[in-house]
Design a protein around this motif. Structure first.
Motif, short mmCIF file in Angstrom:
data_model
loop_
_atom_site.label_atom_id
_atom_site.label_comp_id
_atom_site.label_asym_id
_atom_site.label_seq_id
_atom_site.Cartn_x
_atom_site.Cartn_y
_atom_site.Cartn_z
N ALA A 187 0.74 -1.15 0.20
CA ALA A 187 0.08 -0.05 -0.11
C ALA A 187 0.91 1.30 0.08
CB ALA A 187 -0.98 0.09 1.16
N LEU A 188 0.57 2.39 -0.82
CA LEU A 188 1.25 3.43 -0.73
C LEU A 188 1.23 4.40 0.42
CD1 LEU A 188 0.05 5.07 -4.07
CD2 LEU A 188 2.33 4.19 -3.55
N LEU A 189 0.26 4.07 1.17
CA LEU A 189 0.19 4.85 2.43
C LEU A 189 -0.55 3.71 3.50
CD1 LEU A 189 0.81 7.40 3.91
CD2 LEU A 189 -1.14 8.27 2.91
N LEU A 208 -4.10 9.62 -3.67
CA LEU A 208 -4.63 11.03 -3.29
C LEU A 208 -3.67 12.03 -2.50
CD1 LEU A 208 -6.99 12.98 -3.04
CD2 LEU A 208 -7.65 11.67 -1.16
N LEU A 209 -3.01 11.07 -1.51
CA LEU A 209 -2.25 11.76 -0.62
C LEU A 209 -0.81 11.61 -0.99
CD1 LEU A 209 -4.28 10.92 2.86
CD2 LEU A 209 -4.20 13.13 1.36
N VAL A 210 -0.43 11.06 -1.94
CA VAL A 210 0.83 11.05 -2.37
C VAL A 210 1.45 11.44 -3.62
CG1 VAL A 210 1.42 9.03 -0.81
CG2 VAL A 210 0.54 8.56 -3.37
N ASN A 211 0.56 11.79 -4.48
CA ASN A 211 0.79 12.49 -5.91
C ASN A 211 0.18 13.69 -6.08
OD1 ASN A 211 0.03 12.58 -8.72
ND2 ASN A 211 1.73 11.07 -8.78
N GLU A 212 1.17 14.66 -6.59
CA GLU A 212 0.69 16.01 -6.68
C GLU A 212 -0.34 16.04 -7.61
OE1 GLU A 212 3.66 18.93 -6.67
OE2 GLU A 212 4.63 18.36 -5.20
N SER A 261 13.06 9.44 12.99
CA SER A 261 13.23 9.50 11.78
C SER A 261 12.07 8.60 10.95
CB SER A 261 14.37 8.41 11.45
OG SER A 261 15.34 9.19 12.13
N GLU A 262 11.57 7.58 11.96
CA GLU A 262 10.44 6.64 11.09
C GLU A 262 9.34 7.65 10.79
OE1 GLU A 262 9.94 2.77 12.61
OE2 GLU A 262 7.79 2.82 12.12
N VAL A 263 8.97 8.31 11.87
CA VAL A 263 7.69 9.11 11.75
C VAL A 263 7.94 10.30 10.43
CG1 VAL A 263 6.41 11.10 12.75
CG2 VAL A 263 6.96 9.00 14.27
N THR A 264 9.18 10.56 10.55
CA THR A 264 9.50 11.87 9.40
C THR A 264 9.54 11.13 7.89
OG1 THR A 264 10.67 13.00 11.17
CG2 THR A 264 11.16 13.51 8.57
N GLU A 265 10.14 9.81 8.01
CA GLU A 265 10.24 9.13 6.72
C GLU A 265 9.02 8.67 6.08
OE1 GLU A 265 10.31 6.05 3.89
OE2 GLU A 265 10.00 5.52 6.06
N LEU A 266 8.16 8.33 7.20
CA LEU A 266 6.67 7.99 6.49
C LEU A 266 6.14 9.23 6.08
CD1 LEU A 266 5.18 5.44 9.27
CD2 LEU A 266 5.31 5.28 6.79
N ALA A 267 5.93 10.35 6.59
CA ALA A 267 5.52 11.58 6.27
C ALA A 267 5.84 12.28 5.19
CB ALA A 267 5.47 12.60 7.27
N ASN A 268 7.25 11.91 4.78
CA ASN A 268 7.88 12.39 3.72
C ASN A 268 7.63 11.59 2.44
OD1 ASN A 268 9.20 14.43 5.03
ND2 ASN A 268 11.17 13.46 5.21
N ARG A 269 6.81 10.56 2.67
CA ARG A 269 6.35 9.68 1.29
C ARG A 269 5.04 10.45 0.96
NH1 ARG A 269 6.03 3.58 3.32
NH2 ARG A 269 7.55 3.51 4.44
#
Ligand code: NAP
Length: 542
Positions: A251-253, A294-298, A482-490
């Motif tokens: 899953a993308l997210l 929706l939440l990952v592609n501009e 880092s994990e929280v940030t990395e997930l958000a940065n996706r």
């Protein structure tokens, strides 16, 4: 367990907060045989659902019956929700019922604002300051709410205003009537968008002071038909399993698997047909039933934004007002909002909109709000300005840990924590829905149950091993950050200023504070416990 020789009241665990999370923590820990006391500054139980009694307040997220406790089949089967999106009074009644059914009130002390908490390394105990009393506990559970420290912006001259100032998240206990009043509302987040149409039905005039325009989708609230409730009750086990099952790893997210279709496999016409169908159905299905991108592609997000902007132009009669209502952020990167007639409210004769970006507030006067274009006379000002979210209520408590270090010192740069549950240097202090949990982007009652279960298992583990203190290592906190940030940065989330990133509070450090793992987060924390609590340090009991 040896208790300290003292006449100060002592409990195994103290729970701070008697809202949805705090009451469950009290129940669960008490069932384990611990002596537990919960404190809350409010005159009654309910937390968020007590403080947010503004007109129009209701559950907007996952509709009833999914917004409720899941641990008791009996509770699920005996409580009858009447609407798909329960109103604030109904949720409060449900919480009253929960408190009565499980006999919680005898261990809840209301009207008691916890002033502070301080850890004593020598006794492995917390001293909790209640103002005129101190109590001791081995464990402190902070169920202080992710959205409970109201943001009251320091508008110049606010004390000169002769009218009444109300905050949606700190609503007064006396009945408020807007009949015949000129009302100013600052803030167009979920609270403002729920309240504005309701206030406009009563008030002589409503002036909305908007800093950022918002996307909102029809709530489509309706009575819950008995068959729907019966179906959930009959299939409760499967329904609950669905709530805790993570999406597939591809899953993308993880927090939002979407409808299983890729936007790129469909034509523009097919995509628009889906947006139209989702709009017609309303609810948060507009997000959860949308494409995974929706939440990952501009590109896809912009297409959804354009669709929603088209809806605003269709609904709002005055083109100039419609343009002021056009949001400019990626849809869904601020908390998605549901409404009951919000955009159409601007077609009323008694509602006007001030765009603060082109016409900012200069100050409050005795009679109203002075913006650069002139004075807007009002009798009541409603601040729907939100909260110092996620970390604010922990910082307001500002516990003092090992070596006299205060939480606001530890959290000056970032809200360091491990698993969103504990902070290094603050042994035996647990958070529910703290920074670094999925909290505000998951089902909050269920999330509270699952986090509490983790805490309870940790306490049980300590007891069985003769341990007196637990805390995470600084290294484990670093990897969690880092994990929280990395997930958000996706995702597109960090591209927008929002309360998720701390941008709504002046001077607050900017970090995306939500773990986007959804149900996978709970599997992850369970595995960490099962594999011997990697990242935690335990100290023998003194
Ligand atoms: P919010 O989403 O943070 O919205 C606050 C609003 O006030 C925003 O429009 C913000 O503008 C504006 N604002 C803040 N400071 C301002 C200032 N100094 N001058 C002018 N405008 C200012 O707060 P909320 O509406 O209370 O909602 C917070 C969260 O609570 C929601 O996102 C949701 O998670 C939860 N909630 C849930 C429900 C529900 O489920 N029923 C209902 C209400 C709230 P900017 O956008 O420019 O910052």
């Amino acid at each position: 367990m040896t208790k300290p020789a003292s006449c100060t009241p002592h409990f195994d665990a103290i729970v701070i907060g008697a809202g949805v999370s705090g009451m469950y923590a009290l129940h669960h820990l008490r069932e384990m045989g611990l002596s537990v006391r919960a404190y809350d500054g409010a005159p009654r139980i309910g937390g968020t659902w007590w403080h947010n009694r503004y007109p129009g307040a209701r559950v907007d997220g996952p509709s009833a019956p999914l917004y409720g406790y899941t641990f008791s089949d009996e509770l699920v089967k005996e409580w009858t929700w009447t609407e798909t999106q329960s109103s604030q009074p109904e949720v409060l009644s449900y919480l009253d019922h929960f408190a009565d059914k499980f006999d919680l009130r005898r261990d809840i002390q209301l009207d008691t604002w916890v002033q502070g908490a301080c850890y004593d390394e020598a006794t492995q105990r917390w001293t909790v300051d209640l103002g005129d009393e101190r109590v001791l506990a081995e464990f402190v559970i902070c169920a202080v709410g992710a959205l409970s420290a109201p943001n009251k912006p320091p508008i110049p001259g606010i004390d000169d205003f002769e009218g009444r100032v109300l905050h949606t998240g700190d609503w007064p206990t006396d009945p408020v009537s807007f009949e015949g009043k000129r009302v100013g509302v600052i803030g167009t987040g979920s609270s403002g968008i729920q309240a504005i149409p309701e206030i406009a039905k009563q008030a002589a005039h409503v002036t909305v002071f908007q800093r950022s325009a918002q996307y909102t989708v029809p709530a489509r609230n309706r009575p819950l038909v008995p068959e729907e409730l019966a179906a959930v009750r009959e299939n409760w086990e499967a329904v609950r399993t669905g709530m805790v099952t993570p999406p597939p790893p591809e899953a993308l997210l993880p927090m939002m698997p979407g409808n299983g279709r890729s936007a790129f496999d469909e034509t523009s016409e097919q995509r628009h047909a889906l947006y139209e169908e989702l709009w017609t159905n309303g609810t948060l299905g507009f997000v959860y039933g949308n494409y995974a991108e929706l939440l990952v592609n501009e590109e896809i997000n912009r297409e959804v934004c354009a669709f929603l902007q088209g809806k605003i132009r269709e609904i709002v009669d005055d083109p100039e007002t419609a343009e002021k209502l056009m949001p400019d952020h990626f849809y869904g990167t601020k908390r998605p909002i549901l409404d009951d007639g919000y955009y159409a409210t601007y077609n009323r004769d008694n509602v006007s909109l001030v765009d603060l970006r082109s016409d900012p507030i200069e100050r409050m006067t005795a009679k109203g709000v002075q913006t650069s274009s002139g004075e807007h006379a009002i009798d009541v000002l409603v601040l729907a300005t939100g909260f110092d979210a996620i970390s604010g209520s922990m910082l307001r408590l500002n516990p003092v840990g090992r070596d006299g270090v205060r939480l606001d010192e530890r959290w000056k740069e970032q809200f360091h924590n491990y698993l969103g549950l504990m902070v290094s240097g603050f042994p035996n202090l647990f958070m529910i829905h703290g920074p670094g949990t999925p909290g505000v982007l998951y089902l909050m009652p269920l999330g509270a149950e699952l986090e509490t279960e983790w805490i309870a298992n940790c306490v049980e583990h300590m007891r069985s091993q003769g341990k007196g203190a637990v805390e995470p290592t600084v290294e484990a906190e670093g990897s969690w950050d880092s994990e929280v940030t990395e997930l958000a940065n996706r995702t597109l989330f960090p591209k927008t200023d929002s309360w998720y990133t701390g941008a709504n509070i002046e001077g607050k450090s900017r970090h995306f504070a939500v773990h986007l793992g959804g149900p996978a987060y709970f599997e992850r924390i369970r595995q960490i416990a099962d594999s011997g609590y990697a990242g935690f340090v335990f100290e023998d009991e003194f």
